[in-house]
Write an enzyme that holds these catalytic residues in place. Structure first.
Site, PDB file in Angstrom:
ATOM      1  N   ASP A 159       1.087  -0.948  -0.008  1.00 55.89           N
ATOM      2  CA  ASP A 159      -0.099  -0.059  -0.215  1.00 55.89           C
ATOM      3  C   ASP A 159       1.097   1.421  -0.039  1.00 55.89           C
ATOM      4  OD1 ASP A 159      -2.635   1.641   0.259  1.00 55.89           O
ATOM      5  OD2 ASP A 159      -2.060   2.193   1.585  1.00 55.89           O
ATOM      6  N   ARG A 166       0.481   6.405  -7.084  1.00 58.18           N
ATOM      7  CA  ARG A 166      -0.826   6.773  -7.431  1.00 58.18           C
ATOM      8  C   ARG A 166      -0.904   8.234  -6.955  1.00 58.18           C
ATOM      9  NH1 ARG A 166      -5.619   4.371  -4.038  1.00 58.18           N
ATOM     10  NH2 ARG A 166      -6.618   5.084  -4.146  1.00 58.18           N
ATOM     11  N   SER A 181      -6.978  -0.269  -1.220  1.00 57.30           N
ATOM     12  CA  SER A 181      -5.923   0.680  -0.173  1.00 57.30           C
ATOM     13  C   SER A 181      -6.227   0.877   1.779  1.00 57.30           C
ATOM     14  CB  SER A 181      -5.832   1.969  -0.301  1.00 57.30           C
ATOM     15  OG  SER A 181      -5.261   2.733   0.303  1.00 57.30           O
TER      16      SER A 181
END
Ligand code: URA
Length: 423
Positions: A159, A166, A181
């Site tokens: 993550d 991201r 996430s």
């Protein structure tokens, strides 16, 4: 990987095996960032199914260590907020629920942008140690009923890397990616039941109630897919939830809510105005319900009033290196700057993002610096009336804070506190 990107680009769904291979390949360096970002951009445009988000969550959980609680020793609950300003819920709700008989295990993050971080607030108490090993974390929850520790690198390492990617590639806003996430970190943390608090309003990740409801549904559905009980509140973030904005100052507010002393906050004199306390009681009731402890809000209110919630906060801080004296020694500067209304009327809106940024800045210069927000949306104010108090050594540099409070002529209704509860 190229085949997966093209299938996603063309609107197809990927299998659990695909998602496993993608996360493994990314973590092992066989799949590069450009390919992963292209896939995520296809997810932003084409969306993801619940099954895909579940598979991605599962693959992310397996990228690191996980915490295991012995179900035979009781139900372990967790609470998650999607992030807000003056969000003191965890600081109060975790010990309060534990005082009522729940076992609450919470790994928390730090401040992000204008939103506060629970760990930073706890670390304002001298001596507090948030860096617990996973073993110590589990033992503390089993022995005293609650622990709040910092997210470790060992849990869901995928993550951390994926979120960073991201963030750099404009691929944060896809419900499936956001939900995977958040839920992956909750599943890795080992709780049997999770209470989510999804904020809605300009200062939140999901500005409209519809977006927040959608995220709430994704979080609940995916959590249930892992055999967890889950419930999600959709709560308001058009104005600060609690009365204080900063870091240590929010810890002082949480302490005083639990201590019921109200020295600084005058909460008991005007309980109807305390939206933070109202939401806390609802969330504690949900934590108790998930823990199969009967009593709900009534029991939570009792533990607030009789000091057992405060005793549990002190026990948690002591278990994590701080002391009652250190907590009670946290005193705000006696000479706050008063922010006054420049005109009379009704408070129509509050710039929560700005207040969050100012609170953070004040607390960066001074551990107990920050804001105490007096006015709420819908209040009638006269010219010159105090809207907020500013604490800290940097306060002289912050001007025009009154502009954060838009005052209009006609009365307005305050926004609802809770928009929805998704089960
Ligand atoms: N919070 C998270 O932990 N992950 C996201 O993707 C968004 C918010």
């Amino acid at each position: 990987m190229r085949h997966c990107i093209e299938r996603k680009r063309d609107g197809h769904t990927l299998s659990a095996t695909d998602w496993d291979g993608i996360i493994d390949g990314f973590m092992e360096g066989r799949i590069d960032e450009a390919q992963t970002a292209a896939l995520f951009m296809a997810c932003v445009w084409r969306g993801m199914s619940f099954e895909e988000a579940h598979a991605l969550t599962d693959a992310m959980v397996r990228s690191g260590e996980t915490v295991t609680f012995d179900r035979g020793k009781g139900i372990i609950v967790d609470k998650h907020s999607s992030g807000g300003v003056a969000d003191i819920v965890s600081l109060v709700a975790v010990p309060l629920a534990a005082a009522c008989g729940a076992h609450v295990a919470k790994l928390s993050g730090r401040a992000l942008g204008h939103t506060g971080g629970t760990i930073d607030k706890l670390e304002a108490v001298p001596g507090f140690n948030a860096a617990l090993s996973l073993d110590t974390f589990v033992r503390q929850v089993e022995s005293i009923g609650c622990a709040i520790a910092a997210q470790t690198q060992a849990l869901v390492p995928a993550d951390k890397r994926i979120y960073n990617l991201r963030d750099r590639t404009g691929t944060v806003p896809a419900m499936g990616l956001i939900a995977a996430s958040i839920v992956s970190k909750k599943i890795a943390c080992g709780a049997h039941a999770i209470v989510y608090d999804v904020k809605t309003g300009p200062a939140s990740f999901t500005p409209s109630p519809e977006q927040a409801r959608e995220l709430a549904r994704w979080l609940v559905e995916i959590s249930k897919g892992f055999g967890r009980k889950a419930i999600a509140f959709v709560s308001d973030m058009h104005q600060p939830l609690g009365r204080t904005v900063g870091t240590g100052i929010e810890m002082v507010e949480a302490r005083d809510i639990l201590r019921h002393s109200d020295v600084i906050l005058s909460l008991s004199k005007d309980p109807e105005r305390s939206r933070g306390v109202k939401l806390i009681l609802k969330i504690v009731a949900a934590l108790l319900d998930a823990s199969e402890v009967t009593g709900g809000e009534e029991l939570a209110s009792k533990a607030l009033a009789d000091g057992t919630g405060y005793a549990k906060l002190v026990a948690m801080l002591e278990a994590q290196g701080a002391s009652r004296g250190a907590l009670e020694g946290m005193e705000l500067d006696g000479k706050p700057l008063i922010v006054k209304a420049s005109q009379g009327g009704y408070v129509h809106s509050i710039d929560v993002v700005h207040l969050g940024n100012v609170g953070r800045r004040l607390s960066q210069h001074d551990k107990l610096g920050g804001l105490f927000v007096i006015a709420q949306i819908g209040d009638r104010v006269e010219a010159g009336q105090p809207l907020a108090r500013m604490y800290g050594t940097d306060k002289e540099h912050i001007r025009n804070l009154e502009a954060s409070f838009k005052i209009g002529t006609g009365p307005v209704e305050p926004p609802p506190l809770i928009y929805d509860v998704v089960t």
